[in-house]
Design a protein around this motif. Structure first.
Motif, mmCIF file in Angstrom:
data_model
loop_
_atom_site.group_PDB
_atom_site.id
_atom_site.type_symbol
_atom_site.label_atom_id
_atom_site.label_comp_id
_atom_site.label_asym_id
_atom_site.label_seq_id
_atom_site.Cartn_x
_atom_site.Cartn_y
_atom_site.Cartn_z
ATOM 1 N N GLU A 68 45.731 39.195 41.458
ATOM 2 C CA GLU A 68 45.813 38.285 42.921
ATOM 3 C C GLU A 68 46.976 39.102 43.859
ATOM 4 O O GLU A 68 47.732 39.606 43.588
ATOM 5 C CB GLU A 68 46.271 36.984 42.619
ATOM 6 C CG GLU A 68 44.932 36.346 41.868
ATOM 7 C CD GLU A 68 45.147 34.639 41.714
ATOM 8 O OE1 GLU A 68 46.302 34.029 41.979
ATOM 9 O OE2 GLU A 68 44.328 34.089 41.306
ATOM 10 N N THR A 88 32.976 35.940 37.398
ATOM 11 C CA THR A 88 34.470 36.323 37.385
ATOM 12 C C THR A 88 35.323 35.471 36.488
ATOM 13 O O THR A 88 35.306 34.452 36.725
ATOM 14 C CB THR A 88 35.055 36.813 38.673
ATOM 15 O OG1 THR A 88 34.209 37.573 39.609
ATOM 16 C CG2 THR A 88 36.267 37.290 38.828
ATOM 17 N N LEU A 114 42.150 38.707 37.786
ATOM 18 C CA LEU A 114 40.578 38.456 37.826
ATOM 19 C C LEU A 114 40.066 39.491 37.029
ATOM 20 O O LEU A 114 40.209 40.764 37.348
ATOM 21 C CB LEU A 114 40.289 38.353 39.418
ATOM 22 C CG LEU A 114 41.048 37.372 40.012
ATOM 23 C CD1 LEU A 114 40.584 37.248 41.657
ATOM 24 C CD2 LEU A 114 40.694 35.856 39.755
ATOM 25 N N ARG A 169 39.257 34.416 35.112
ATOM 26 C CA ARG A 169 40.586 34.367 35.575
ATOM 27 C C ARG A 169 41.405 34.248 34.368
ATOM 28 O O ARG A 169 41.115 33.381 33.438
ATOM 29 C CB ARG A 169 40.668 33.332 36.596
ATOM 30 C CG ARG A 169 42.132 33.256 37.314
ATOM 31 C CD ARG A 169 42.146 32.249 38.055
ATOM 32 N NE ARG A 169 43.458 32.216 38.900
ATOM 33 C CZ ARG A 169 44.577 31.665 38.541
ATOM 34 N NH1 ARG A 169 44.610 30.909 37.614
ATOM 35 N NH2 ARG A 169 45.768 31.813 39.506
#
Length: 114
Positions: free
Chosen positions: A97, A68, A49, A70
């Motif tokens: 993550e 944000t 992220l 990813r």
């Protein structure tokens, strides 16, 4: 004539935990574009992220209003996004993550334009 400048923020550094890029002073610029590329990812490296952060002085950091980002942890994966109206200092906060058990090698550029 407008000015532009490209800064190499990360060049081949490998991380296996959350980190922030080095802060970059960009008060003269009206636009900043980030380029992030994963050069290599070990087995078990989960998605990451990416959150842009801004600062008035390089000490106090706040999340930028943008969402944000990813990105999957695969070699060759890349992402780019723009920041505007950011004040003076910029950096990225990179988070792995929770399930990630691998490491990732990054290439990160910051392109500034007046």
């Amino acid at each position: 004539m407008k000015r532009s400048f490209t800064a190499v923020i990360e060049q081949g550094n490998t991380y296996d935990t959350h980190f922030e890029t080095e802060p970059y002073e960009a008060g003269w610029a009206t636009e900043a574009r980030w380029f992030l590329r994963i050069q290599d990812a070990s087995e078990g490296a989960g998605p990451i992220l990416i959150r842009p952060e801004i600062s008035p002085d390089g000490l106090l950091w706040l999340a930028d209003e943008g969402p944000t980002q990813r990105i999957e942890a695969k070699a060759g994966e890349a992402i780019t996004f723009v920041q505007r109206e950011f004040g003076n200092w910029l950096r990225l906060k990179i988070g792995f993550e929770e399930k990630s058990e691998g490491s990732i090698k990054f290439l990160i550029y910051l392109v500034l334009k007046e």
